[in-house]
Motif scaffolding. Structure first.
Motif, PDB file in Angstrom:
ATOM      1  N   THR A  94       0.824  -1.212   0.000  1.00 43.47           N
ATOM      2  CA  THR A  94       0.000   0.000   0.000  1.00 43.47           C
ATOM      3  C   THR A  94       0.854   1.256   0.000  1.00 43.47           C
ATOM      4  O   THR A  94       0.330   2.348  -0.174  1.00 43.47           O
ATOM      5  CB  THR A  94      -0.919   0.046   1.231  1.00 43.47           C
ATOM      6  OG1 THR A  94      -0.116   0.083   2.415  1.00 43.47           O
ATOM      7  CG2 THR A  94      -1.872  -1.147   1.260  1.00 43.47           C
ATOM      8  N   GLY A  95       2.163   1.113   0.251  1.00 43.51           N
ATOM      9  CA  GLY A  95       3.037   2.279   0.332  1.00 43.51           C
ATOM     10  C   GLY A  95       2.949   2.999   1.658  1.00 43.51           C
ATOM     11  O   GLY A  95       3.453   4.115   1.795  1.00 43.51           O
ATOM     12  N   SER A  96       2.306   2.371   2.654  1.00 41.95           N
ATOM     13  CA  SER A  96       2.119   3.007   3.954  1.00 41.95           C
ATOM     14  C   SER A  96       2.122   1.962   5.061  1.00 41.95           C
ATOM     15  O   SER A  96       1.722   0.814   4.838  1.00 41.95           O
ATOM     16  CB  SER A  96       0.782   3.758   3.973  1.00 41.95           C
ATOM     17  OG  SER A  96       0.491   4.246   5.256  1.00 41.95           O
ATOM     18  N   ASP A  97       2.542   2.371   6.245  1.00 44.45           N
ATOM     19  CA  ASP A  97       2.463   1.498   7.415  1.00 44.45           C
ATOM     20  C   ASP A  97       1.127   1.665   8.138  1.00 44.45           C
ATOM     21  O   ASP A  97       0.851   0.953   9.089  1.00 44.45           O
ATOM     22  CB  ASP A  97       3.595   1.806   8.406  1.00 44.45           C
ATOM     23  CG  ASP A  97       4.946   1.347   7.891  1.00 44.45           C
ATOM     24  OD1 ASP A  97       4.987   0.470   7.021  1.00 44.45           O
ATOM     25  OD2 ASP A  97       5.960   1.878   8.371  1.00 44.45           O
ATOM     26  N   GLY A  98       0.315   2.618   7.686  1.00 44.81           N
ATOM     27  CA  GLY A  98      -0.955   2.895   8.342  1.00 44.81           C
ATOM     28  C   GLY A  98      -2.132   2.612   7.432  1.00 44.81           C
ATOM     29  O   GLY A  98      -2.015   1.948   6.405  1.00 44.81           O
ATOM     30  N   TYR A  99      -3.256   3.156   7.841  1.00 44.20           N
ATOM     31  CA  TYR A  99      -4.492   2.976   7.075  1.00 44.20           C
ATOM     32  C   TYR A  99      -4.457   3.818   5.802  1.00 44.20           C
ATOM     33  O   TYR A  99      -4.072   4.980   5.838  1.00 44.20           O
ATOM     34  CB  TYR A  99      -5.701   3.367   7.929  1.00 44.20           C
ATOM     35  CG  TYR A  99      -5.992   2.365   9.032  1.00 44.20           C
ATOM     36  CD1 TYR A  99      -6.915   1.351   8.839  1.00 44.20           C
ATOM     37  CD2 TYR A  99      -5.346   2.438  10.256  1.00 44.20           C
ATOM     38  CE1 TYR A  99      -7.185   0.426   9.834  1.00 44.20           C
ATOM     39  CE2 TYR A  99      -5.608   1.523  11.268  1.00 44.20           C
ATOM     40  CZ  TYR A  99      -6.524   0.527  11.050  1.00 44.20           C
ATOM     41  OH  TYR A  99      -6.780  -0.402  12.034  1.00 44.20           O
TER      42      TYR A  99
END
Length: 105
Positions: A94-99
């Motif tokens: 997703t390219g992110s560690d979060g939502y």
């Protein structure tokens, strides 16, 4: 309620569905990985199918669940990819560690 009003409401719903589909993004799963798709957001849920290597998935919403360590780190975020189908975000690029999508309700 008149027939004209019903057609207007159906037209608005169709516009919303088209806008939602246009905004939907597909994410790649980790390279060289087959990912278990589960019936809920955790490893204790039943496996309903397995994604093949190179698969791409839509994420409709995300929710917290069981912690999983995978290709993209450790997370408790689970991605809803279809009705009653979840995969750990630890295997989704997703390219992110979060939502990156709204929380599931």
């Amino acid at each position: 309620m008149s027939v004209d009003r019903i057609e207007e409401v159906e037209g608005e719903a169709t516009k919303e569905a088209v806008a939602t589909a246009a905004a939907l993004h597909y994410y790649s799963i980790a390279p060289g990985t087959r990912v278990n798709v589960r019936s809920g957001p955790g490893t204790g849920y039943t496996i309903v199918r397995v994604l093949a290597e190179g698969s791409q998935v839509p994420i409709y919403c995300q929710t917290p669940g069981t912690n999983v360590s995978g290709y993209y780190g450790t997370t408790n975020i689970w991605d809803n990819i279809d009705d009653g189908q979840y995969i750990s975000d630890a295997y989704v690029n997703t390219g992110s560690d979060g939502y990156v999508r709204p929380r599931c309700s």
